[in-house]
Design a protein around this motif. Sequence first.
Motif, short mmCIF file in Angstrom:
data_model
loop_
_atom_site.label_atom_id
_atom_site.label_comp_id
_atom_site.label_asym_id
_atom_site.label_seq_id
_atom_site.Cartn_x
_atom_site.Cartn_y
_atom_site.Cartn_z
N ILE A 102 45.53 38.85 41.63
CA ILE A 102 46.74 39.15 40.89
C ILE A 102 46.90 40.67 40.82
N THR A 103 48.10 41.15 41.10
CA THR A 103 48.33 42.59 41.09
C THR A 103 48.30 43.12 39.65
N ALA A 104 48.02 44.39 39.52
CA ALA A 104 48.00 45.03 38.20
C ALA A 104 49.37 44.94 37.55
N ASP A 105 50.44 45.09 38.35
CA ASP A 105 51.80 44.99 37.81
C ASP A 105 52.07 43.59 37.27
N LEU A 153 49.86 41.39 36.23
CA LEU A 153 49.03 41.18 35.04
C LEU A 153 49.64 41.88 33.83
N ALA A 154 50.16 43.09 34.04
CA ALA A 154 50.81 43.81 32.95
C ALA A 154 52.05 43.06 32.46
N ARG A 155 52.85 42.58 33.39
CA ARG A 155 54.07 41.85 33.02
C ARG A 155 53.73 40.52 32.34
N LEU A 156 52.65 39.88 32.76
CA LEU A 156 52.19 38.66 32.10
C LEU A 156 51.78 38.96 30.67
N THR A 157 51.10 40.08 30.47
CA THR A 157 50.70 40.48 29.12
C THR A 157 51.91 40.76 28.24
N ILE A 158 52.92 41.40 28.80
CA ILE A 158 54.16 41.65 28.05
C ILE A 158 54.81 40.32 27.67
N ALA A 159 54.88 39.39 28.62
CA ALA A 159 55.47 38.08 28.34
C ALA A 159 54.67 37.36 27.26
N LEU A 185 53.79 34.53 39.12
CA LEU A 185 52.45 35.12 39.17
C LEU A 185 51.83 34.79 40.52
N GLY A 186 52.02 33.55 40.96
CA GLY A 186 51.51 33.13 42.26
C GLY A 186 52.15 33.89 43.40
#
Length: 109
Positions: free
Chosen positions: A2-5, A7-13, A104-105
């Motif tokens: 998973i890219t850092a971007d 993962l960051a967007r997942l954390t924001i969500a 994410l996939g």
Amino acid sequence: MITADSLARLTIAWEACQLAEAARTAVTIEGDPEELLARAHEVLAAAERYAATVHAFTCQQTTAQPVSWLLPEAPEEAAADLDEWVLRHQDGEDFSPAPISRRLGDAVS
């Protein structure tokens, strides 16, 4: 991977979902003043976590500094939980069966 971007967007969500859930519990006409104040503090704390996460992401975008993104569970599990949450709260919108984890996939190399 998973890219850092992503993962960051997942954390924001994830933090946005936590904020929405905190706000949902505050939509009531019941409770004594202390309970109402406690709910308000929970909503405020969730809003501050969401804002801090977005701020950290935008700073990462402008400075390219690595940021450690923490989720309470594995990214794939968090995405699956967010899929379920989004689908429960569709409000007439037509989402794919996996609106978060599918994206994410897409980011997995």
